[in-house]
Motif scaffolding. Structure first.
Motif, mmCIF file in Angstrom:
data_model
loop_
_atom_site.group_PDB
_atom_site.id
_atom_site.type_symbol
_atom_site.label_atom_id
_atom_site.label_comp_id
_atom_site.label_asym_id
_atom_site.label_seq_id
_atom_site.Cartn_x
_atom_site.Cartn_y
_atom_site.Cartn_z
ATOM 1 N N ILE A 19 0.824 -1.207 0.000
ATOM 2 C CA ILE A 19 0.000 0.000 0.000
ATOM 3 C C ILE A 19 0.869 1.273 0.000
ATOM 4 O O ILE A 19 0.713 2.155 -0.854
ATOM 5 C CB ILE A 19 -0.917 0.038 1.250
ATOM 6 N N LEU B 158 0.748 2.865 -3.862
ATOM 7 C CA LEU B 158 -0.145 3.985 -4.161
ATOM 8 C C LEU B 158 0.611 5.199 -4.689
ATOM 9 O O LEU B 158 0.023 6.108 -5.249
ATOM 10 C CB LEU B 158 -0.948 4.378 -2.915
ATOM 11 N N MET C 93 -3.380 5.531 -9.578
ATOM 12 C CA MET C 93 -3.433 4.538 -8.506
ATOM 13 C C MET C 93 -4.655 4.731 -7.624
ATOM 14 O O MET C 93 -4.836 4.012 -6.641
ATOM 15 C CB MET C 93 -2.163 4.588 -7.650
ATOM 16 N N VAL D 18 -5.640 7.435 -5.772
ATOM 17 C CA VAL D 18 -5.624 8.296 -4.588
ATOM 18 C C VAL D 18 -5.737 9.757 -5.026
ATOM 19 O O VAL D 18 -5.379 10.116 -6.142
ATOM 20 C CB VAL D 18 -4.358 8.088 -3.711
#
Lengths: 782, 174
Positions: A330, A334, A409, A411
């Protein structure tokens, strides 16, 4: 009163620390206290056949010896806290003490408890452990190979997790005008705060309460985990982190040693202290990074990026540490597109068990690795198409007007002006002038290099529902109580747990500004699970953006209540009362006023409160941020490489960082310096080295090159301020900017210097020997 | 096993301290565990980090490389003896003013090392300060504000000297 937020105040924390009145874990001395020392495995992989503790037990002053067998059913293994979702995770927890097998050199095999530390150490040498040595596997790629020794018998191919995110059709690469591909090794580093880990545990048989003082970045997390490991209700375990001498991520993790010391204190009904030696820190405190990253960037000849795909093969060590699974997945995944508009992206991470010390978070945790790969490949892309690396960046940086910006990604970057920070950094170094100077020097056989990194990172972890969705075993909100005493002095309670960041000063500035009271009237209480109801600690640069936000909201609630009381006393409606600089005044009649201190007294005395208003004056907030925050910046490094020796001289280092609203610029700059020093440390000197059979060869400060003062030039630090919209302070996070921005800036600079030699890539750390060998081999082949 | 002990007398921060100690006891542990002077810290096993630096007979010494018995008869100054809240040593003022510390763990040792440097060189250049920091490791600050702190302390010490000199001169002139 002067503005407090933004003022470069000196720290409230310092007087006690500079007069020797700090209180660190090893400073705690309790009546009847015993001392613990651990027996550690000399082998990276071995079966434990027998342990003979008779010699140790016969030594006068030895009180007890515990082995893994002794703890079965009494102390559980210390679990991971990040069960990364969708990764087919095969979590392997660290036993309290190894039972049948050891899986890394330094793993705890037994604990000796004695009357003092010297006897305990003597006794360690008297414990005889019979091992059957097994083949060890050290490197993650070797561990994945067919026929590799298995670290855990039931984990095939040593594959602990396989995580994928994003998708990019192959055609994006096969049909692209330009594709650059590079394999990068982000080497293993060792956090090395100067205070090692340690624990002091005290059990009260009367109340059945256990207290553990330990070097913790997040005492509530440690309480939650150790309570479970030791089988104690959370209400009867108190964890206190007193002054903590740095952490950098290594004191987030929950460890077996602290839990075992807690068990010993409870079992022996005497306080027990264990302080990690530096040698033990190298062997047994979590390491970090150690990722083989293969990155492919596709784009056009005009410099535009179109797609990226990344494969990360991460070494997780012998067990899955607290956040060990989350860092290369993660945290890393990200952020692989960096500060650029790259429409398509895909990441795959292989998390691998090996016979090495477990890896976990270290300053930046995944983000520095993400920044390193993108910032290196951007430079290689620029070189491939023959464009200046700054021009390529300008072409692809996310434009100011695009914020909030959703990346490939998935975000949402909160706010930014990436072009502006880059522009300012270029101006400070005089980029054009430097390029001309570089040309001139090359004619003289001098190798100047200029490296740029325009990093962005992810901080201020939140909201908690996201944590749940990604398998993070906890919340990521933060808690604060602002308690006003009858005198008008204020205690601020926070669930964050600072260890050098200057939080007592930063938070006091926020409260002083909100309440209009002197900064000396405000104290910060943190680091004790008995004083603070709950909190998630200090890591990932979340202190100010999450914890500080909770403080700000709690202070606002104090003001709101105080205003109601003031209005009542002034016989006005609350809407007719204004509050500034610590005084409540009736609008239009400023002579009718009450000071904050007067209201503090009347709220606590409660002789004359408005109907329905409860006595006392406290504000509380449990702030769960709506999103992450994304600090960013432009770092530029100028180096000169010695053509004869390969030595790298840092000529200049410029850091223009945007951490949102800066609460205290002096402290923020201090954080930048420290982060940059650690980032440069990784780029040039630091690195854990293992032998093929799993012996840590860089196991002391004599073998592991820690940055020293004379290695650095003056770091030229500036800030731009694009406040974050996701918290009321507008703060982002400053602690990790340097470790994220510096490694690629430095490596890009060295590679720029080495361009005339035709050298495109070298792995960190760029030691003189490595650089010299590369130059020499080019010379020989020329 | 018979534990041999030796009687030692050490003047620590101006006060005579006496104890029976094992010959192998490190000076650092003597100060911390026996005398409860916990301002001196221990950060490594190999004398690299310098967190344990104290003054022995006026010289900066790493107290983890010296045995307590070797300090018998010596005068030792620890961070507690450097200065306290009401009368801070200039080096302490410098570290506070210039943000020369973060976690503060290495700081006592760094300050003692720098007191040693300033005794030898009252007006060090940045380069000389950075060289003087060779024996210590700070993991937090990146050293830059430590350099500023030492420069500030040097200035405070020089100013104090000048004031003292001026007052002495004024006294002579009377």
């Amino acid at each position: 009163m002067a503005k407090m937020i933004g003022a470069p105040l000196k720290r409230k924390e310092d007087p006690k620390l500079i007069t020797g009145n700090g209180r660190f874990t090893d400073d705690i001395k309790l009546p009847g206290m015993l001392y613990g020392a651990f027996v550690r495995s000399p082998h990276a992989h071995a079966r434990i056949k027998a342990i003979d503790a008779d010699g140790a037990l016969a030594l006068p002053g030895v009180v007890a010896v515990y082995t893994g067998q002794d703890l079965i059913g009494k102390v559980k293994a210390v679990p991971t806290m990040w069960y990364v979702t969708g990764a087919n995770l095969k979590a392997k927890d660290r036993s309290a003490l190894a039972v049948d097998k050891v899986r890394y050199a330094g793993e705890c095999v037994a604990l000796v408890v004695a009357e003092n530390r010297y006897i305990a150490r003597d006794a360690v040498d008297l414990i005889e452990v019979e091992y059957e040595e097994l083949s060890a596997v050290v490197h993650q790629e070797a561990a994945l190979a067919e026929g590799a020794p298995l670290v855990h018998d039931d984990v095939e191919n040593n594959l602990a997790l396989l995580w994928k995110a994003g998708e990019v059709p192959d055609e994006e690469f096969t049909e692209a005008e330009v594709v650059v591909k590079q394999r990068l090794y982000n080497q293993r580093v060792i956090p090395n705060p100067i205070e090692t880990r340690g624990a002091v545990a005290q059990y009260n048989p009367g109340s059945d309460e256990l207290t553990i003082w330990c070097t913790s970045q997040n005492p509530h997390i440690h309480r939650m985990v150790y309570a479970d490991v030791l089988g104690i209700p959370e209400t009867r375990l108190r964890v206190v982190s007193p002054d903590v001498g740095g952490g950098f991520g290594s004191k987030i993790a929950t460890y077996n040693e602290e839990a075992v010391i807690g068990h010993a204190a409870r079992d022996l009904k005497r306080p027990v202290k264990w302080i990690e030696e530096r040698k033990e820190h190298f062997m047994a405190t979590t390491h970090a990074r150690d990722e083989v990253i293969e990155v492919e960037l596709a784009g056009k000849r005009d410099g535009t990026f179109t797609a990226i795909r990344v494969k990360n093969t991460a070494n997780l060590g012998a067990y899955l540490s607290t956040f060990g699974g989350g860092c290369p997945t993660i945290d890393f995944g990200l952020m692989v597109t960096g500060a650029y508009t790259i429409p398509k992206a895909a990441v795959v991470t292989y998390g691998v068990y090996t016979n090495t010390t477990p890896t976990d978070a270290y300053r930046g945790a995944g983000k520095p690795e993400a920044a390193y790969q993108i910032e290196r490949i951007v430079d290689l892309f620029a070189q491939e198409i023959g464009m200046d690396p700054v021009e390529v960046r300008r072409k692809n940086l996310i434009p100011h007007e695009a914020f909030p910006y959703s990346t490939a990604m998935g975000v949402a970057y909160d706010s930014g002006n990436y072009q502006d920070t880059l522009g300012q950094a270029l101006e400070i170094v005089d980029y054009e002038g430097l390029r001309k100077q570089q040309e001139r020097l090359r004619q003289e056989g001098k190798w100047l290099g200029i490296g740029v990194s325009t990093y962005v990172e992810l901080c201020g972890f939140g909201p908690s529902k996201v944590a749940g969705a990604i398998g993070f075993m906890g919340g990521v909100w933060e808690n604060s109580t602002v308690r006003v005493h009858p005198s008008g002095k204020v205690s601020v309670f926070t669930g964050t747990s600072p260890h050098g960041q200057g939080t007592a000063t930063t938070f006091a500035q926020v409260v002083a500004e909100k309440l209009g009271i002197p900064i000396d009237d405000i104290e910060l209480i943190s680091g004790d699970t008995r004083s603070v109801s709950m909190g998630w600690g200090t890591y990932g640069s979340r202190n100010t953006a999450v914890g500080g936000a909770a403080v700000a909201i709690a202070a606002d609630r104090v003001v709101a209540k105080a205003k109601t009381i003031a209005a009542h006393e002034l016989e006005a409606s609350a809407t007719d009362v204004e509050f500034s600089e610590g005084v409540f005044r009736v609008i239009g009649a400023p002579e009718r006023s009450r000071t904050f201190q007067e209201i503090a007294k009347s709220a606590n005395f409660a002789w004359n409160l408005p109907d329905g208003v409860e006595p006392a004056l406290e504000g509380q907030s449990f702030f769960d941020p709506p999103n992450f925050v994304y600090p960013f910046g432009a770092h530029i490094c100028v180096v000169e490489v010695d053509g004869q020796t390969g030595e790298i001289e840092l000529k200049r280092y410029v850091a223009v960082d945007d951490v949102g609203r800066v609460i205290n610029p002096l402290l923020a700059e201090g954080q930048v310096h420290g982060g940059v020093a650690q980032g440069i440390g990784q780029a040039l000197w630091e690195g854990a080295v293992y032998s093929d059979n799993g012996q840590l060869l860089s196991g002391t400060f004599m073998d592991y090159a820690m940055p020293k003062a004379r290695f650095f030039p003056t770091i030229e630090s500036r800030f731009t301020e694009n406040p974050s919209p996701v918290n009321p302070l507008g703060a982002k996070g400053v602690g990790e900017t340097g470790t994220t921005g510096a490694p690629p800036a430095v490596v890009n600079a060295v590679m720029d210097a080495l361009r005339p030699f035709g050298i495109k890539d070298l792995d960190m750390p760029l030691t003189p020997e490595k650089v010299w060998r590369a130059m020499q081999s080019r010379r020989e082949n020329a | 096993m018979v534990t041999v002990t030796k009687h030692i007398s050490v003047t620590v921060n101006g006060a005579l301290r006496q104890a029976e100690v094992e010959p192998r006891l490190l000076l650092a542990h003597f100060l911390r565990d026996v005398l409860d002077l916990t301002g001196t810290h221990i950060g490594c096993d190999t004398s690299q980090c310098g967190a344990c630096t104290v003054m022995v007979n006026g010289e900066a010494v790493k107290s983890c490389t010296m045995l307590a018995v070797q300090a018998d008869g010596a005068a030792v100054t620890t961070v507690e003896g450097l200065g306290q809240m009401d009368a801070m040593h200039p080096i302490q003022q410098g570290f506070w003013e210039k943000h020369g510390l973060q976690c503060g763990f290495c700081t006592p040792g760094v300050m003692m090392a720098m007191v040693g440097l300033l005794k030898e060189n009252p007006d060090p250049s940045e380069e000389e300060i950075r060289d003087g920091l060779e024996g210590v490791i700070c993991r937090c600050t990146g050293y830059q504000f430590i350099v500023s702190a030492v420069q500030h302390a040097a200035k405070l010490i020089r100013e104090a000297e000048e004031t003292k000199q001026a007052m002495a001169n004024a006294g002579e002139g009377r």
